[in-house]
Scaffold this motif. Structure first.
Motif: not given
Length: 232
Positions: A32-33, A105, A108
């Motif tokens: 997704e990132k 990231f 997260e």
């Protein structure tokens, strides 16, 4: 597909499968990132499973990470440090990278997976060494820099008696020979060179294990500009 590859690969490596759900979630977050940020050039799920996750997992058969403090220097999207932590929960892992977006990231991901014990640090390795010098049992790196450069960035972080593991290609013989002087100056010695296969592929990679045999002289690491301009 990714789950099958991971389960078969971990079985081939003789590793437990309890980390598979977390690895799958990590893979989904990475995919997704990666749509909005260039975290990795490897985008296909099956390739992520093999070339990131299983490549990292193979290291657990080459070095004992149990209850070790581990720093992953130039971790990028978290490899190999985060898979090591997911596969060996007793490892105390620090993910170090000079690019803040990558660390955001990774934080997260760690929050999503409930990994409150993983330290995500935005810093250059030579700056990080000022406060964390010789404080880790193990340093790992899959960064593309030459071994002599990596040694100067990583060995100062490792305790005497600890290990620096560099992930390299199998055609790195000349690079290893060229780095022997730097490794010696920095307090290390190459203790083993281990080639390993990634399950489900015909790819063979290499782990260079450097034992820290004495303290690194205070003059190292130098600034990155100096390291690059005049490698040891």
């Amino acid at each position: 597909m990714m789950e099958t590859i991971l389960r078969e690969g971990l079985t081939a490596l003789g590793l437990e499968q309890s980390s598979v759900p977390s690895l799958l979630r990590y893979g989904a977050l990475l995919e997704e990132k990666n749509k909005v940020m260039n975290l990795t050039a490897i985008k296909e799920a099956d390739e992520v499973a093999r070339l990131h996750f299983l490549d990292s997992a193979a290291l657990l058969n080459l070095l004992d990470f149990r209850n070790k403090t581990v720093v992953d220097v130039g971790t990028g999207a978290g490899f190999p440090g985060l898979p090591i932590r997911l596969l060996e929960p007793s490892a105390h892992v620090t993910l170090l990278d000079s690019l803040g977006k990558r660390i955001v990231f990774l934080q997260e991901v760690c929050t999503d997976l409930g990994l409150s014990d993983v330290e995500c640090v935005h810093a250059r390795a030579e700056e990080f060494a000022v406060s964390r010098r010789e404080s880790f049992d193990t340093a790992v790196s899959r960064a593309v820099a030459s071994l002599s450069v990596l040694a100067e960035l990583c060995l100062p972080l490792v305790k005497t008696g600890g290990t620096f593991l560099a992930m390299k290609s199998v055609d790195s013989d000349d690079e290893l020979s060229a780095a022997e002087h730097a490794i010696s100056v920095l307090g290390g010695r190459i203790s083993a060179v281990k080639d390993y296969s990634i399950p489900g592929t015909d790819i063979v990679h290499r782990a260079v294990l450097v034992e820290k045999v004495k303290l690194t002289p205070k003059a190292y690491p130098r600034s990155y500009a100096k390291i690059k301009k005049d490698p040891l």
